[in-house]
Design a protein around this motif. Structure first.
Motif, PDB file in Angstrom:
ATOM      1  N   UNK A  38       0.804  -1.224   0.000  1.00 28.41           N
ATOM      2  CA  UNK A  38       0.000   0.000   0.000  1.00 28.41           C
ATOM      3  C   UNK A  38       0.836   1.272   0.000  1.00 28.41           C
ATOM      4  N   UNK A  39       2.036   1.220   0.574  1.00 30.34           N
ATOM      5  CA  UNK A  39       2.817   2.433   0.754  1.00 30.34           C
ATOM      6  C   UNK A  39       4.147   2.325   0.020  1.00 30.34           C
ATOM      7  N   UNK A  45       4.453   8.506   3.910  1.00 31.36           N
ATOM      8  CA  UNK A  45       4.289   7.750   5.150  1.00 31.36           C
ATOM      9  C   UNK A  45       5.637   7.284   5.666  1.00 31.36           C
ATOM     10  N   UNK A  46       5.695   7.168   6.973  1.00 31.08           N
ATOM     11  CA  UNK A  46       6.864   6.616   7.658  1.00 31.08           C
ATOM     12  C   UNK A  46       6.359   5.463   8.513  1.00 31.08           C
ATOM     13  N   UNK A  76      11.692   0.433  -2.967  1.00 26.43           N
ATOM     14  CA  UNK A  76      10.261   0.514  -3.276  1.00 26.43           C
ATOM     15  C   UNK A  76       9.418   0.703  -2.022  1.00 26.43           C
ATOM     16  N   UNK A  77      10.046   0.726  -0.849  1.00 25.49           N
ATOM     17  CA  UNK A  77       9.338   0.877   0.412  1.00 25.49           C
ATOM     18  C   UNK A  77       9.421   2.311   0.916  1.00 25.49           C
ATOM     19  N   UNK A  78       8.502   2.694   1.803  1.00 21.60           N
ATOM     20  CA  UNK A  78       8.635   3.999   2.461  1.00 21.60           C
ATOM     21  C   UNK A  78       9.730   3.940   3.516  1.00 21.60           C
ATOM     22  N   UNK A 115      -7.394   2.426   4.224  1.00 20.71           N
ATOM     23  CA  UNK A 115      -8.034   3.741   4.301  1.00 20.71           C
ATOM     24  C   UNK A 115      -6.985   4.851   4.419  1.00 20.71           C
ATOM     25  N   UNK A 116      -5.933   4.607   5.208  1.00 15.02           N
ATOM     26  CA  UNK A 116      -4.871   5.605   5.347  1.00 15.02           C
ATOM     27  C   UNK A 116      -4.160   5.832   4.027  1.00 15.02           C
ATOM     28  N   UNK A 117      -3.868   4.740   3.304  1.00 15.64           N
ATOM     29  CA  UNK A 117      -3.195   4.871   2.015  1.00 15.64           C
ATOM     30  C   UNK A 117      -4.059   5.633   1.017  1.00 15.64           C
ATOM     31  N   UNK A 118      -5.357   5.367   1.012  1.00 12.98           N
ATOM     32  CA  UNK A 118      -6.250   6.076   0.093  1.00 12.98           C
ATOM     33  C   UNK A 118      -6.298   7.567   0.399  1.00 12.98           C
ATOM     34  N   UNK A 119      -6.283   7.904   1.681  1.00  9.34           N
ATOM     35  CA  UNK A 119      -6.283   9.317   2.064  1.00  9.34           C
ATOM     36  C   UNK A 119      -5.011  10.017   1.594  1.00  9.34           C
ATOM     37  N   UNK A 120      -3.874   9.355   1.770  1.00  3.61           N
ATOM     38  CA  UNK A 120      -2.616   9.948   1.344  1.00  3.61           C
ATOM     39  C   UNK A 120      -2.541  10.102  -0.170  1.00  3.61           C
TER      40      UNK A 120
END
Length: 530
Positions: A38-39, A45-46, A76-78, A115-120
């Motif tokens: 997702x991130x 995001x951290x 590829x990761x945060x 939901x957090x990923x969609x908001x970001x």
């Protein structure tokens, strides 16, 4: 314990994922997989992965291994870190997720992350899909653009200054790995165009404060402290490292700090090929350190081949210039006032038990300590030097009252036998030079001892797979699995009836060759294209 490089700007959201006891907690692996999908690095995001205890080295290795299964490359990761409960309480986390539990709890965690990923993503452009690194043997490491930009900027500054002196930063922390640096540092200190900055660092494994500095003083090596070492990062050209374990190095000397300053990483592996387990292969050949290193200096062609097989960056950046640790071993002369002056035995066996006494470990100490001491008592003409892994006795003593009592009994038994010497010196070379035969658990000391051209025996734990296919020394050692085999080996050691290994390649000059390669390649890259 930072796992991926921090983003240039502070991420908008800090997500704290409570993993409980770790990746083996129920459902934790599922939630981590969802977070990885997702991130991305530009998601804003951290991720803070929270354990219910302070993280240790094996937690970081297991995490990196799992992440490399989930994404084509760590970039590829945060930004991501592994933290314990104390650091987690201090986090200013926007979202906290219980990332383990029953299926319902796991489903709620994944829904919250989604939901957090969609908001970001509403205010951001999605990042492009990551491209896997092919890992071909002829390709140089594929570095992130930010790393290349930092290096280019540092190169521009250096070109303005001129080619001398070349500034070599050498953090020294785990004294048992000093041999992988020693002769390179000696060559650097003699070289008129090199300015070595050796940084003395203590760690959780230091026996007393200042132990590293005292060790370097005794070796005649000029050094600075941690603060001066961190300050030197900004002007260093190359950092010479021996292990990928950033969790032991202080802030300012982490891999990400060095790369951000444009410093090239030269890597001299602290260990030779010993095990074929997935975790050990990852640890030795395929961590982020191995993949972004500018140069890796292997001890042998077979070790270079292991990078070609297992490192995502391939082996285009790997040079096989001989064993630095082997050279350091061969140049050693035991101290004139040391314990060896009183050692008067016709033949000596060196026993090297590992520290991994728990489930899944390969230490045979608890299995065979009685046998070794019994054989020593029955053979007064046979010298027995016991050199346990530096973690074995402290870890066992700290395990509880029974462990502490076992260590006390062992020390007393060694002291009571005149032909037994318990060697806990940080410099293990004297013990190796005195020994006619090495009897060892799976350990990097086995290929090092073979540099002396003397017999070695692998004391294999029956519950562990043993040396892997990449252990190019297997054909030169015997393996025993049980008490009967151990007693037979000790009987033959007393008479000298053990097979000698093939004559090893002469490692002398390896440190100078490594330094010459660093200087030649650096000058060509930085100043040769002006």
């Amino acid at each position: 314990m930072t796992t991926t490089a921090p983003a240039p700007a502070r991420p908008a959201v800090t997500l704290a994922l409570d993993l409980g006891r770790g990746l083996d907690a129920p459902g934790a692996d599922v939630v981590l997989a969802a977070a990885a999908q997702l991130f991305g690095p530009d998601a804003g995001a951290h991720l803070a992965l929270v354990l219910d205890r302070e993280p240790v080295e094996d937690d970081g290795v297991a995490l990196v291994a799992r992440l490399l299964e989930l994404v084509p490359r760590l970039e590829a990761l945060p930004p991501l870190e592994l933290v314990g409960p104390d650091e987690a309480r201090a986090l200013d986390a926007t979202v906290r997720v219980v990332a383990h539990g029953d299926p319902a709890a796991v489903a709620r965690a994944v829904a919250l992350l989604t939901a957090t990923a969609q908001t970001l993503q509403e205010d951001r452009t999605p990042a492009a899909p990551a491209t896997p690194v092919t890992g071909t043997a002829s390709a140089a490491p594929a570095l992130p653009p930010a790393v290349l930009a930092a290096r280019d900027a540092a190169d521009e500054r250096r070109r303005a200054e001129g080619p001398a002196p070349v500034r070599l930063l050498v953090p020294v922390q785990h004294l048992d790995t000093w041999g992988a640096l020693a002769t390179v540092v000696a060559a650097a200190q003699r070289h008129p165009r090199v300015e070595p900055v050796v940084v003395a660092l203590d760690s959780v494994q230091s026996r007393v404060p200042g132990e590293t500095a005292a060790f370097l003083d005794a070796a005649g090596v000029r050094h600075v402290g941690p603060e001066e070492g961190v300050a030197a990062v900004g002007t260093a050209d190359v950092a010479l490292l021996v292990d990928p374990y950033d969790e032991f190095r202080p802030a300012g000397l982490h891999l990400t700090d060095l790369l951000a300053a444009g410093v090239r990483i030269a890597y001299s592996p602290y260990a030779r090929n010993i095990s074929g387990s997935p975790t050990e292969v990852l640890r030795q050949y395929n961590t982020p350190m191995h993949n972004v290193a500018w140069r890796v200096f292997a001890a042998s062609a077979s070790q270079r081949e292991m990078f070609a097989r297992h490192c995502r960056a391939g082996a285009g950046h790997v040079r096989a210039l001989g064993s630095v640790k082997g050279e350091w071993l061969l140049e050693h002369v035991p101290p004139a006032d040391g314990w060896t002056t009183r050692w008067r035995f016709a033949r000596t066996v060196l026993w090297n038990p590992h520290f991994s006494v728990g489930p899944g470990g390969w230490s045979t100490f608890l299995l065979h300590v009685g046998t070794v001491l019994d054989e020593a008592a029955s053979r007064p003409d046979l010298g027995v030097v016991v050199r346990p892994h530096f973690r074995l006795l402290p870890d066992l003593a700290a395990s509880g009252p029974q462990g502490a009592a076992a260590v006390a009994r062992f020390r007393a038994a060694c002291a009571a036998l005149p032909n037994v010497h318990l060697d806990e010196d940080r410099d293990y070379r004297t013990a190796l030079h005195v020994a006619d035969v090495l009897v060892s658990d799976l350990s990097s000391l086995v290929p090092e001892f073979l540099e002396l051209g003397r017999p070695a025996v692998h004391l294999q734990h029956a519950g562990y797979a043993g040396a892997g296919a990449e252990a190019d020394w297997r054909a030169d050692v015997e393996s025993v699995l049980d008490e009967a085999g151990l007693r037979d080996v000790l009987a033959r050691a007393a008479t000298g009836d053990l097979r000698r290994p093939a004559v090893p390649a002469d490692p002398r000059g390896a440190g100078a060759r490594v330094l010459d390669a660093v200087l030649g390649d650096l000058v060509q890259e930085v100043w040769g294209r002006v």
